[in-house]
Design an enzyme around this catalytic site. Sequence first.
Site, PDB file in Angstrom:
ATOM      1  N   HIS A  16       0.954  -1.358  -0.293  1.00  0.00           N
ATOM      2  CA  HIS A  16       0.061  -0.051   0.003  1.00  0.00           C
ATOM      3  C   HIS A  16       0.883   1.077   0.081  1.00  0.00           C
ATOM      4  O   HIS A  16       1.514   1.691   1.033  1.00  0.00           O
ATOM      5  CB  HIS A  16      -0.905  -0.110   1.147  1.00  0.00           C
ATOM      6  CG  HIS A  16      -1.897   1.084   1.239  1.00  0.00           C
ATOM      7  ND1 HIS A  16      -3.221   0.881   1.341  1.00  0.00           N
ATOM      8  CD2 HIS A  16      -1.825   2.594   0.976  1.00  0.00           C
ATOM      9  CE1 HIS A  16      -3.947   2.248   1.528  1.00  0.00           C
ATOM     10  NE2 HIS A  16      -2.949   3.015   1.289  1.00  0.00           N
ATOM     11  N   HIS A  43       1.590   5.378  -1.486  1.00  0.00           N
ATOM     12  CA  HIS A  43       1.387   6.686  -2.392  1.00  0.00           C
ATOM     13  C   HIS A  43       2.629   7.008  -3.030  1.00  0.00           C
ATOM     14  O   HIS A  43       3.569   7.470  -2.434  1.00  0.00           O
ATOM     15  CB  HIS A  43       0.710   7.438  -1.403  1.00  0.00           C
ATOM     16  CG  HIS A  43      -0.524   7.132  -0.975  1.00  0.00           C
ATOM     17  ND1 HIS A  43      -1.311   7.147  -1.678  1.00  0.00           N
ATOM     18  CD2 HIS A  43      -0.843   6.368   0.197  1.00  0.00           C
ATOM     19  CE1 HIS A  43      -2.891   6.550  -0.847  1.00  0.00           C
ATOM     20  NE2 HIS A  43      -2.102   6.063   0.187  1.00  0.00           N
ATOM     21  N   LYS A  46      -8.798   0.055  -5.809  1.00  0.00           N
ATOM     22  CA  LYS A  46      -8.919   0.420  -4.664  1.00  0.00           C
ATOM     23  C   LYS A  46     -10.153   1.281  -4.351  1.00  0.00           C
ATOM     24  O   LYS A  46     -10.633   2.026  -5.208  1.00  0.00           O
ATOM     25  CB  LYS A  46      -7.847   1.587  -4.417  1.00  0.00           C
ATOM     26  CG  LYS A  46      -7.798   2.427  -3.336  1.00  0.00           C
ATOM     27  CD  LYS A  46      -7.279   1.382  -1.994  1.00  0.00           C
ATOM     28  CE  LYS A  46      -7.718   2.184  -0.531  1.00  0.00           C
ATOM     29  NZ  LYS A  46      -6.784   3.100  -0.348  1.00  0.00           N
ATOM     30  N   HIS A  84     -10.546   1.501   1.720  1.00  0.00           N
ATOM     31  CA  HIS A  84     -10.076   2.140   2.814  1.00  0.00           C
ATOM     32  C   HIS A  84     -11.428   2.043   3.679  1.00  0.00           C
ATOM     33  O   HIS A  84     -12.621   2.691   3.315  1.00  0.00           O
ATOM     34  CB  HIS A  84     -10.100   3.634   2.327  1.00  0.00           C
ATOM     35  CG  HIS A  84      -9.663   4.508   3.271  1.00  0.00           C
ATOM     36  ND1 HIS A  84      -8.378   5.267   3.332  1.00  0.00           N
ATOM     37  CD2 HIS A  84     -10.282   4.978   4.527  1.00  0.00           C
ATOM     38  CE1 HIS A  84      -8.420   6.104   4.698  1.00  0.00           C
ATOM     39  NE2 HIS A  84      -9.592   5.824   5.135  1.00  0.00           N
ATOM     40  N   HIS A 109      -4.774  -0.649   5.645  1.00  0.00           N
ATOM     41  CA  HIS A 109      -4.203  -0.068   6.931  1.00  0.00           C
ATOM     42  C   HIS A 109      -5.102  -0.460   8.124  1.00  0.00           C
ATOM     43  O   HIS A 109      -5.524   0.724   8.485  1.00  0.00           O
ATOM     44  CB  HIS A 109      -3.789   1.533   6.531  1.00  0.00           C
ATOM     45  CG  HIS A 109      -4.845   1.997   5.683  1.00  0.00           C
ATOM     46  ND1 HIS A 109      -6.086   2.094   6.081  1.00  0.00           N
ATOM     47  CD2 HIS A 109      -4.669   2.975   4.459  1.00  0.00           C
ATOM     48  CE1 HIS A 109      -7.018   2.785   5.105  1.00  0.00           C
ATOM     49  NE2 HIS A 109      -5.866   3.248   4.159  1.00  0.00           N
ATOM     50  N   ASP A 141       1.421   2.293   3.472  1.00  0.00           N
ATOM     51  CA  ASP A 141       0.943   3.495   3.431  1.00  0.00           C
ATOM     52  C   ASP A 141       1.583   4.947   3.597  1.00  0.00           C
ATOM     53  O   ASP A 141       1.112   5.786   4.068  1.00  0.00           O
ATOM     54  CB  ASP A 141      -0.516   3.781   4.343  1.00  0.00           C
ATOM     55  CG  ASP A 141      -1.538   4.629   3.907  1.00  0.00           C
ATOM     56  OD1 ASP A 141      -1.509   5.226   2.901  1.00  0.00           O
ATOM     57  OD2 ASP A 141      -2.192   5.249   5.013  1.00  0.00           O
TER      58      ASP A 141
END
Length: 342
Positions: free
Chosen positions: A16, A18, A99, A138, A172, A244
């Site tokens: 995960h 970004h 996602k 999420h 997460h 994350d």
Amino acid sequence: MPYPDKILLNDPLDMHLHLRDGEMLRRIAPLSAHTFSGAIVMPNLVPPVTDKKALVDYKARIEDAVGNTPFSPYMTLFFKPDYDMAFLSEMREHLSAIKLYPAGITTNSEGGVSSFDIDALRPTLEAMSALEIPLCVHGETDGFVMDREAQFVPIYERLAEAFPELTIVMEHITTKESVAALDRYENLYATITLHHLYITLDDVAGGLLRPHLFCKPIAKRPEDKEALLRVALEAHPKVMFGSDSAPHPKEAKESYGCAAGVFTAPIALQALAQLFETHDAPLENLQAFVSDNAKRIYGVTPPKKEVVLTKRPTEVPAEYGGVVPMFAEERLTFAIEEIIDG
Ligand code: NCD
Ligand code: ZN
């Protein structure tokens, strides 16, 4: 027995991540590619990644930013309830997951889902299930901030029951309720971040406010952290490391209206080694948590990479090109000694 002062990790994976875009992408992608063999790349760009061209072009920009370093970006699409079978069949070979964000719940999620009515989500979820595309979620409601994730568990359960063949990854996770849900449904999996294994809400807001530890989902209570630690340290077979890591410019964090996200990618493996040492947890569990479980769950074979960590106190830099990492200017007990690609 003393804990080993040399740790070898094979093909670490960050499930995960970004990576952002533009200048930020060029700055931070090499840091992940240096220490990880691959990563699940989040699609919450502006605008989000919702079609083939956006996804394929984004992958090319990531590969360009990473250069010659062996690293697999596992691409994801931003969930829409009405992707159809024809579209997803065409996308299948280009993506590793889709996602799902509840609308407006976190950074760049405004175009997310506003109703969790199963029938409304069915077209996309049925096609994903048939095509064996994992769903990453999420999982937070719009309730009180400390309760959002626990309130989402019944939604996870409805999804898991309605689509028993669909692999659902609770992203997460931060609560004991999510940990408990893992064992109730065969098709529920989870990622756990580095920061949620280290901090509780006390570290964020119990003393002076620490903007660099502010993220979504917010860090929770000590008993939640304990539940996460238990499944991470034992390398529960349905749990994977997903940092994350979510970089924001220093000005966006140290500001009125702090952006959510903790930047951990460049220090993640060192801090995980320290964590496993602190808890005297077996090294084979660290290997399973940072790679083997993810390989099995996602069925991926990332490029080979051996990371050698040694016990040597090192200070974490104050920033990486304008982004402040977790543990900035603090010492970690393990350092990366060598990385052998191939
Ligand atoms: C993430 C980001 O900045 O993109 N922020 C965060 O606090 N984790 C989005 C997300 O994963 O929620
Ligand atoms: Zn994220």
